[in-house]
Scaffold this motif. Sequence first.
Motif, short mmCIF file in Angstrom:
data_model
loop_
_atom_site.label_atom_id
_atom_site.label_comp_id
_atom_site.label_asym_id
_atom_site.label_seq_id
_atom_site.Cartn_x
_atom_site.Cartn_y
_atom_site.Cartn_z
N TYR A 99 -5.97 4.14 -6.51
CA TYR A 99 -5.12 3.71 -5.72
C TYR A 99 -6.12 2.90 -4.70
CZ TYR A 99 -3.30 3.49 -0.97
OH TYR A 99 -3.14 3.11 0.61
N SER A 100 -7.23 3.59 -4.29
CA SER A 100 -8.21 3.16 -3.42
C SER A 100 -8.77 1.98 -3.95
CB SER A 100 -9.24 4.00 -3.12
OG SER A 100 -10.40 3.57 -2.35
N PHE B 39 1.20 1.50 -10.35
CA PHE B 39 0.43 2.74 -10.49
C PHE B 39 1.06 3.70 -11.47
CE2 PHE B 39 -1.22 1.28 -6.61
CZ PHE B 39 -2.65 1.33 -6.70
N LYS C 114 -7.79 -0.25 -6.55
CA LYS C 114 -6.83 -1.16 -6.88
C LYS C 114 -6.45 -2.01 -5.50
CE LYS C 114 -7.26 -1.29 -11.11
NZ LYS C 114 -7.62 -2.55 -11.84
N ARG C 115 -6.09 -1.24 -4.29
CA ARG C 115 -5.78 -1.86 -3.06
C ARG C 115 -6.90 -2.65 -2.47
NH1 ARG C 115 -1.93 -3.59 -3.82
NH2 ARG C 115 -1.81 -4.12 -1.39
N ASP D 194 0.88 -1.27 0.02
CA ASP D 194 0.11 -0.04 -0.01
C ASP D 194 0.76 1.15 0.05
OD1 ASP D 194 -2.20 -1.59 0.31
OD2 ASP D 194 -2.75 -0.87 2.48
N LEU E 191 -5.59 8.89 -7.17
CA LEU E 191 -5.83 8.55 -5.72
C LEU E 191 -6.81 7.53 -5.65
CD1 LEU E 191 -4.70 11.78 -4.05
CD2 LEU E 191 -3.36 9.67 -4.36
N CYS F 200 1.76 6.99 -6.54
CA CYS F 200 0.77 8.16 -6.86
C CYS F 200 0.92 9.43 -6.44
CB CYS F 200 -0.66 7.60 -6.41
SG CYS F 200 -1.25 5.95 -6.76
N GLY G 58 2.69 1.80 -3.14
CA GLY G 58 1.73 2.18 -4.09
C GLY G 58 1.21 3.74 -4.00
N LEU G 59 0.99 4.06 -3.02
CA LEU G 59 0.46 5.47 -2.55
C LEU G 59 1.70 6.47 -2.98
CD1 LEU G 59 -1.60 7.31 -1.61
CD2 LEU G 59 -0.87 6.95 0.79
#
Length: 194
Positions: free
Chosen positions: A118-119, A183, A121-122, A94, A115, A101, A97-98
């Motif tokens: 991100y939400s 990402f 896909k995670r 996480d 973002l 992003c 990945g964040l």
Amino acid sequence: MAARITRDGLYRITYGETPGLTHEEYLARQPWKFETILPGHPKRDEYKVISTSPYRMHQRCAPKFRVGRVLLVADAAHLCNPWGGLGITGGFVDVGGLYDCLAGIWDGKADDSILDLYSEKRIEKWRTIIDPISQENFRRVSDKDPATRFQRDEFMQMLKKGESDEAFLKELLLAPMDVRYEFTQHYNDAAKKE
């Protein structure tokens, strides 16, 4: 689970307990649990307890990891039982990945809609990989009939196959890498919209 965590013999021991006991009751039962579950059945005077942390296991995931300017990551976003380390692994992924992003936004290579991705896909990775594997790990270690577990456990059978098939074992062990998501592949989206 007993895992050696230092070279001088410090172990972390994780085990299931009866729910609903008080902290004092858990502590009172600890010597009996160690004697029952650990190899050599050690008595209380044969080891030193450094700390204890009763933990209530959870399997849950937030419905969104982004609401406006608020972002959730790692344990703030999802929790799972400790069997297999998927909570911490998912948390590390996480964060990575964040970071990608936010770096894309900072560098002008992505807009803030990344973002939301991100939400999405995670959460998808938690639901399709982390949660199912984590729950199966829990079922595996709490099986009421461990003597027959191998015959009923496809994953254990696959590990056995891997003992004699190195290519298969490599593929099997790399499968959890699917928890990642790239990402940066969406960086150009911001430039295309302009």
